[in-house]
Design a protein around this motif. Sequence first.
Motif, mmCIF file in Angstrom:
data_model
loop_
_atom_site.group_PDB
_atom_site.id
_atom_site.type_symbol
_atom_site.label_atom_id
_atom_site.label_comp_id
_atom_site.label_asym_id
_atom_site.label_seq_id
_atom_site.Cartn_x
_atom_site.Cartn_y
_atom_site.Cartn_z
ATOM 1 N N CYS A 99 0.477 5.657 1.353
ATOM 2 C CA CYS A 99 0.397 5.389 2.796
ATOM 3 C C CYS A 99 1.615 5.994 3.486
ATOM 4 C CB CYS A 99 0.392 3.887 3.071
ATOM 5 S SG CYS A 99 -0.744 2.951 2.053
ATOM 6 N N PRO A 100 1.512 6.258 4.798
ATOM 7 C CA PRO A 100 2.652 6.831 5.515
ATOM 8 C C PRO A 100 3.937 6.033 5.341
ATOM 9 C CG PRO A 100 0.699 6.927 6.883
ATOM 10 C CD PRO A 100 0.319 6.146 5.659
ATOM 11 N N HIS A 101 3.859 4.703 5.327
ATOM 12 C CA HIS A 101 5.111 3.927 5.247
ATOM 13 C C HIS A 101 5.813 4.097 3.901
ATOM 14 C CE1 HIS A 101 1.570 1.183 5.060
ATOM 15 N NE2 HIS A 101 2.117 0.733 3.959
ATOM 16 N N TYR A 102 5.061 4.380 2.836
ATOM 17 C CA TYR A 102 5.732 4.631 1.548
ATOM 18 C C TYR A 102 6.331 6.035 1.503
ATOM 19 C CZ TYR A 102 3.175 0.421 0.283
ATOM 20 O OH TYR A 102 2.675 -0.855 0.265
ATOM 21 N N LEU A 103 5.731 6.953 2.276
ATOM 22 C CA LEU A 103 6.238 8.331 2.304
ATOM 23 C C LEU A 103 7.445 8.473 3.225
ATOM 24 C CD1 LEU A 103 2.794 10.182 2.580
ATOM 25 C CD2 LEU A 103 4.375 10.312 0.629
ATOM 26 N N LEU A 104 7.577 7.563 4.185
ATOM 27 C CA LEU A 104 8.581 7.774 5.242
ATOM 28 C C LEU A 104 9.664 6.703 5.300
ATOM 29 C CD1 LEU A 104 6.066 9.004 7.947
ATOM 30 C CD2 LEU A 104 7.688 10.388 6.658
ATOM 31 N N LEU A 105 9.512 5.614 4.546
ATOM 32 C CA LEU A 105 10.523 4.550 4.575
ATOM 33 C C LEU A 105 10.952 4.208 3.155
ATOM 34 C CD1 LEU A 105 8.769 2.116 7.107
ATOM 35 C CD2 LEU A 105 10.702 3.622 7.616
ATOM 36 N N SER A 106 12.187 3.694 3.040
ATOM 37 C CA SER A 106 12.628 3.175 1.744
ATOM 38 C C SER A 106 13.397 1.881 1.989
ATOM 39 C CB SER A 106 13.508 4.199 1.025
ATOM 40 O OG SER A 106 14.764 4.263 1.667
ATOM 41 N N ALA A 107 13.792 1.229 0.893
ATOM 42 C CA ALA A 107 14.503 -0.059 0.996
ATOM 43 C C ALA A 107 15.717 0.061 1.910
ATOM 44 C CB ALA A 107 14.918 -0.525 -0.400
ATOM 45 N N ASP A 108 16.301 1.247 1.959
ATOM 46 C CA ASP A 108 17.493 1.451 2.798
ATOM 47 C C ASP A 108 17.189 1.252 4.283
ATOM 48 O OD1 ASP A 108 18.627 2.160 0.413
ATOM 49 O OD2 ASP A 108 18.417 4.325 0.744
ATOM 50 N N ASP A 109 15.923 1.296 4.669
ATOM 51 C CA ASP A 109 15.566 1.172 6.088
ATOM 52 C C ASP A 109 15.432 -0.278 6.553
ATOM 53 O OD1 ASP A 109 15.254 3.937 7.043
ATOM 54 O OD2 ASP A 109 13.778 4.055 5.437
ATOM 55 N N TYR A 110 15.543 -1.229 5.630
ATOM 56 C CA TYR A 110 15.355 -2.630 6.026
ATOM 57 C C TYR A 110 16.352 -3.062 7.107
ATOM 58 C CZ TYR A 110 15.411 -7.661 6.099
ATOM 59 O OH TYR A 110 15.408 -8.962 6.535
ATOM 60 N N GLU A 111 17.613 -2.696 6.918
ATOM 61 C CA GLU A 111 18.664 -3.068 7.885
ATOM 62 C C GLU A 111 18.257 -2.695 9.304
ATOM 63 O OE1 GLU A 111 22.259 -4.145 7.293
ATOM 64 O OE2 GLU A 111 20.903 -5.079 5.824
ATOM 65 N N ARG A 112 17.705 -1.495 9.448
ATOM 66 C CA ARG A 112 17.347 -0.952 10.753
ATOM 67 C C ARG A 112 16.020 -1.533 11.271
ATOM 68 N NH1 ARG A 112 14.097 3.128 11.980
ATOM 69 N NH2 ARG A 112 13.787 3.674 9.796
ATOM 70 N N VAL A 113 15.056 -1.659 10.372
ATOM 71 C CA VAL A 113 13.683 -1.989 10.793
ATOM 72 C C VAL A 113 13.432 -3.497 10.848
ATOM 73 C CG1 VAL A 113 11.247 -1.763 10.133
ATOM 74 C CG2 VAL A 113 12.778 0.195 9.905
ATOM 75 N N GLY A 114 14.025 -4.238 9.906
ATOM 76 C CA GLY A 114 13.807 -5.687 9.872
ATOM 77 C C GLY A 114 12.492 -6.054 9.202
ATOM 78 N N PRO A 115 12.017 -7.301 9.441
ATOM 79 C CA PRO A 115 10.891 -7.856 8.661
ATOM 80 C C PRO A 115 9.577 -7.080 8.792
ATOM 81 C CG PRO A 115 11.637 -9.388 10.394
ATOM 82 C CD PRO A 115 12.604 -8.271 10.375
ATOM 83 N N MET A 116 9.444 -6.255 9.827
ATOM 84 C CA MET A 116 8.200 -5.488 9.981
ATOM 85 C C MET A 116 7.971 -4.571 8.785
ATOM 86 S SD MET A 116 5.914 -5.802 12.068
ATOM 87 C CE MET A 116 6.585 -6.417 13.594
ATOM 88 N N ILE A 117 9.038 -4.292 8.052
ATOM 89 C CA ILE A 117 8.935 -3.378 6.907
ATOM 90 C C ILE A 117 8.237 -4.041 5.712
ATOM 91 C CG2 ILE A 117 11.085 -3.873 5.659
ATOM 92 C CD1 ILE A 117 11.582 -0.819 5.610
ATOM 93 N N LYS A 118 7.999 -5.362 5.804
ATOM 94 C CA LYS A 118 7.418 -6.041 4.644
ATOM 95 C C LYS A 118 5.919 -5.741 4.519
ATOM 96 C CE LYS A 118 6.557 -10.362 2.276
ATOM 97 N NZ LYS A 118 6.565 -11.834 2.315
ATOM 98 N N VAL A 119 5.581 -5.064 3.436
ATOM 99 C CA VAL A 119 4.193 -4.827 3.054
ATOM 100 C C VAL A 119 4.113 -5.077 1.551
ATOM 101 C CG1 VAL A 119 3.654 -3.113 4.853
ATOM 102 C CG2 VAL A 119 4.691 -2.359 2.723
ATOM 103 N N TYR A 120 2.899 -5.320 1.064
ATOM 104 C CA TYR A 120 2.684 -5.436 -0.384
ATOM 105 C C TYR A 120 1.791 -4.308 -0.831
ATOM 106 C CZ TYR A 120 4.514 -10.244 -0.768
ATOM 107 O OH TYR A 120 5.304 -11.345 -0.781
ATOM 108 N N PRO A 121 2.094 -3.588 -1.920
ATOM 109 C CA PRO A 121 3.343 -3.669 -2.660
ATOM 110 C C PRO A 121 4.517 -3.295 -1.756
ATOM 111 C CG PRO A 121 1.724 -2.281 -3.816
ATOM 112 C CD PRO A 121 1.172 -2.586 -2.465
#
Length: 464
Positions: free
Chosen positions: A276-298
């Motif tokens: 999915c786009p979010h796995y291609l464009l985000l990583s754990a390092d983006d949590y600080e910036r993005v916040g809880p919206m980054i939570k998806v499973y897996p």
Amino acid sequence: MYDFVLKNGWVVGNRICRTNIYVQDGKIAAVTDADYEAASIQDAAGLYVLPGCIDTHCHFRDPGATQKEDFAHGTCAAAVGGVTTVFDMPNTNPAVLDAGSLKQKVEYFKDKAFVDYGLWGLSLGRLNLAELRAMKDGGAAAVKFFWGYAIDEKTHALIYNYVPGQPGVIPPLDDGEVYEIFEQIACNRQILAIHAENSGLIHVLTKRNAVSGGTDYRALLASRPALAEVLTIQTALAFARDTGAHLHILHVTSGDGVELIRRAKAEGVPVTAETCPHYLLLSADDYERVGPMIKVYPVIKEESDRLALWQGLMDGTLDFVASDHAPHCISEKKGSLFAIPSGMCGVESMLPLMLGEVSKGRITLPFVGRVLSENPARIYGLAAKGVIQRGKDADLVLVDMRKTRRIRNEDLHSKQPMTAFDGLEVTGWPVKTYLRGKLVADNHKICEEKPIGKWVPLYQNVSR
Ligand code: DOR
Ligand code: ZN
């Protein structure tokens, strides 16, 4: 005289050619430099024309959780985002579990769809093993199995934070029962698509984390590591190899997962996969910036995983990209990272995000056409869609590669507009979407009050 012509656009296929597309009765009648008469003309000079995107992984929550999303809002979001066909996931209430509930959903969605749609069936193991065949005969696109999830006994809703022994739920199935699903799928010549996470491992690691008191993203990731995905993919590949069932791995998130699929494909195991786009464009390092919206499973994993996913997509290990559009109420996304539900909107931003990567020079437009349209159409047997060719449905997206614009929650058409990409500036946007020759979205707005989307029953035997 044709009904409609799209003139002088850069038409994207294997190559990009400046040409005209003539439409008759909703179908592409000719792709040619020649000039013919048409009742309606659209000049597409300076714009690119892609085949309408096919998003095979959408949770529109309808019926059952329409406070989160509904089919009309979700398919409007699709149309505006350049997606002309969606597949609706079966974990609604009622869920799609048999021929009857499939038929019921088809009836219920009638006159609600702004784009064309396919419908998934749900596997609950032994509980509906005998129904899988009937769902195929009824035209279901494929069968989804939430491996590792517990499911509410009555509503069939997913239990996001399952604790063994929890009352009122169907616990995650054991491997023996899952093997029986594979056998049945092979016998029926269906596709089994899996959510790949090992619940036993996740349970132990989540408990351990609760003791040590971790609450941040690193703690969440430690509780649901790549190993959870690897374990399930390994077992699934072994089952596919043994039974001959067509296995499709949904939303791959880890480099190790990609490598397992790469090797299995080389050995001839009948497997396809998506990310999915979010796995291609985000990583754990983006949590600080993005916040809880980054939570998806897996969960979204490390930067090294992100890069390995790109490699897998480029070399064909991953066959296509889908959004896993899974909104929740915005109010639910506040609070403890462990307790909030996982998922966000995706169907409307998928194409802009991929076009943004074209602008950055990472991928080409023909590649986008393949991973957002041609490949999903081929794998699921959508014979009338996926490429711009004579005889296919005139599902077309006009793309302006000069347009720079921000993805913003408030511009999304979903009922609960929420994305981890809120505020991201992207160059390359869909500006007009045609469904079977009719303009359904124009300049980020929906055109018609009256939806014209149709169900696409999938009776074909699938080919890989
Ligand atoms: O984050 C997710 N949300 N992943 C899934 O697999 C399911 C989805 C949902 O339905 O909420
Ligand atoms: Zn999903």
